[in-house]
Design a protein around this motif. Structure first.
Motif, PDB file in Angstrom:
ATOM      1  N   LEU A   5     -43.150 -46.934 -54.734  1.00 43.26           N
ATOM      2  CA  LEU A   5     -44.082 -47.373 -55.769  1.00 43.26           C
ATOM      3  C   LEU A   5     -45.489 -46.870 -55.497  1.00 43.26           C
ATOM      4  CD1 LEU A   5     -42.829 -51.033 -56.316  1.00 43.26           C
ATOM      5  CD2 LEU A   5     -42.488 -49.078 -57.838  1.00 43.26           C
ATOM      6  N   HIS A   6     -45.908 -46.926 -54.243  1.00 41.77           N
ATOM      7  CA  HIS A   6     -47.233 -46.398 -53.903  1.00 41.77           C
ATOM      8  C   HIS A   6     -47.300 -44.890 -54.159  1.00 41.77           C
ATOM      9  CE1 HIS A   6     -49.280 -49.885 -52.305  1.00 41.77           C
ATOM     10  NE2 HIS A   6     -48.263 -50.175 -51.510  1.00 41.77           N
ATOM     11  N   GLN A  59     -47.259 -44.047 -58.141  1.00 46.58           N
ATOM     12  CA  GLN A  59     -47.974 -44.934 -59.043  1.00 46.58           C
ATOM     13  C   GLN A  59     -48.728 -44.196 -60.153  1.00 46.58           C
ATOM     14  OE1 GLN A  59     -50.521 -47.014 -56.287  1.00 46.58           O
ATOM     15  NE2 GLN A  59     -52.276 -45.722 -56.760  1.00 46.58           N
ATOM     16  N   ASN A  91     -48.917 -55.808 -61.156  1.00 47.40           N
ATOM     17  CA  ASN A  91     -50.193 -55.177 -60.791  1.00 47.40           C
ATOM     18  C   ASN A  91     -50.428 -55.373 -59.300  1.00 47.40           C
ATOM     19  OD1 ASN A  91     -51.033 -56.772 -63.714  1.00 47.40           O
ATOM     20  ND2 ASN A  91     -51.145 -54.543 -63.617  1.00 47.40           N
ATOM     21  N   ILE A 138     -48.939 -53.980 -53.043  1.00 47.60           N
ATOM     22  CA  ILE A 138     -48.015 -54.502 -54.056  1.00 47.60           C
ATOM     23  C   ILE A 138     -47.577 -55.917 -53.697  1.00 47.60           C
ATOM     24  CG2 ILE A 138     -45.744 -54.155 -55.117  1.00 47.60           C
ATOM     25  CD1 ILE A 138     -46.253 -51.102 -54.536  1.00 47.60           C
ATOM     26  N   VAL A 195     -53.733 -50.514 -62.582  1.00 42.55           N
ATOM     27  CA  VAL A 195     -52.537 -49.919 -61.992  1.00 42.55           C
ATOM     28  C   VAL A 195     -51.340 -50.810 -62.328  1.00 42.55           C
ATOM     29  CG1 VAL A 195     -51.413 -49.132 -59.877  1.00 42.55           C
ATOM     30  CG2 VAL A 195     -53.911 -48.957 -60.101  1.00 42.55           C
ATOM     31  N   HIS A 221     -47.089 -51.167 -62.007  1.00 44.67           N
ATOM     32  CA  HIS A 221     -45.823 -50.713 -61.436  1.00 44.67           C
ATOM     33  C   HIS A 221     -44.696 -51.255 -62.299  1.00 44.67           C
ATOM     34  CE1 HIS A 221     -47.685 -49.113 -57.834  1.00 44.67           C
ATOM     35  NE2 HIS A 221     -48.338 -50.248 -57.672  1.00 44.67           N
TER      36      HIS A 221
END
Length: 255
Positions: free
Chosen positions: A52-53, A56, A95, A114, A233, A235
């Motif tokens: 995810l990082h 993103q 978020n 996260i 941001v 996800h």
């Protein structure tokens, strides 16, 4: 999503994950994440956070399949019906937290989390923290091993182990949880609105040093750490029908 989506398979270094990568890529095709309609992460929760990082900035949602241990953020592994599962998947949007940490040297470090941002003692003595929420001092002194701010998605991770509450997705709140609080005795923490800005001031950094972690990114020798939800941001996580993040968070409270 198309009937035959372009899939980017990403896998951890674990042998089971690498074997799954070879099998699934050969069967369904392999695309670069930048060109994919969906990203399939193969591994455990740690690898899901890493994925995810790393992705993103992309529009593609992420569907995890467990090739690790706990796999709270993952779906069960299966090779035969992946296209159907992707088409039927339920989406959860979360978020991350943005951490702004100031070190004793004056250096400022930013990172996204996260799951949670944690303050942890880095020496033999208990830490001393001041807690400020939205510019107002809420606790003049917390003596503890540490404290953390957790998102709903991360509320079953470190936060839950520290006896913090499980938060439903979409509840619009964050958990502020203490770890081994000594004074105030047994203080467990608070629920804060998602819009809250939390600041931890380290009261005795020379004698009682502290470090900060955003997920697994550590910053040593901090004197001040600010935490806020970063709604710029998003996800997007995909889950099998009936096994979405809301259901998992609810089920966890009855196990």
């Amino acid at each position: 999503m198309r009937d035959a989506p372009r899939i980017a398979f990403l896998a951890s270094d674990a042998p089971d994950a690498q074997a799954a990568l070879d099998t699934l890529a050969a069967r369904y095709g392999q695309h670069a994440p930048e060109a994919a309609d969906v990203i399939v992460a193969l591994g455990g929760d740690g690898f899901m956070l890493h994925t995810l990082h790393a992705t993103q900035g992309l529009d593609a949602p992420t569907y995890g399949m467990n090739r690790g241990t706990v796999g709270f953020l993952m779906n069960g592994y299966g090779e035969d019906d992946l296209l159907w599962r992707l088409a039927a998947a339920e989406e959860a949007v979360t978020n991350p937290l943005r951490m702004t940490a100031t070190r004793t040297s004056g250096e400022v470090v930013e990172a996204l989390a996260i799951n949670e941002v944690s303050m942890l003692r880095a020496g033999p003595q208990a830490a001393r923290l001041r807690i400020v929420v939205d510019g107002r001092v809420r606790m003049e002194e917390l003596v503890c091993d540490g404290a953390l701010v957790a998102t709903p998605a991360g509320s079953t991770a470190y936060n839950y182990s520290a006896h913090g509450p499980i938060l439903p997705i979409g509840a619009g709140v964050l958990a502020l949880t203490a770890m081994a609080a000594f004074r105030p005795r047994r203080w467990r923490g608070a629920l804060l609105p998602q819009s809250a800005r939390v600041r931890f001031d380290v009261l005795d950094p020379a004698k009682r040093p502290m470090m900060a972690e955003a997920d697994s990114r550590a910053v040593q020798d901090v004197v001040r750490v600010e935490v806020r939800s970063d709604e710029s941001v998003c996800h997007r996580l995909l889950f099998d029908p009936g096994h979405g993040l809301d259901e998992r968070l609810l089920r966890e409270q009855f196990t």
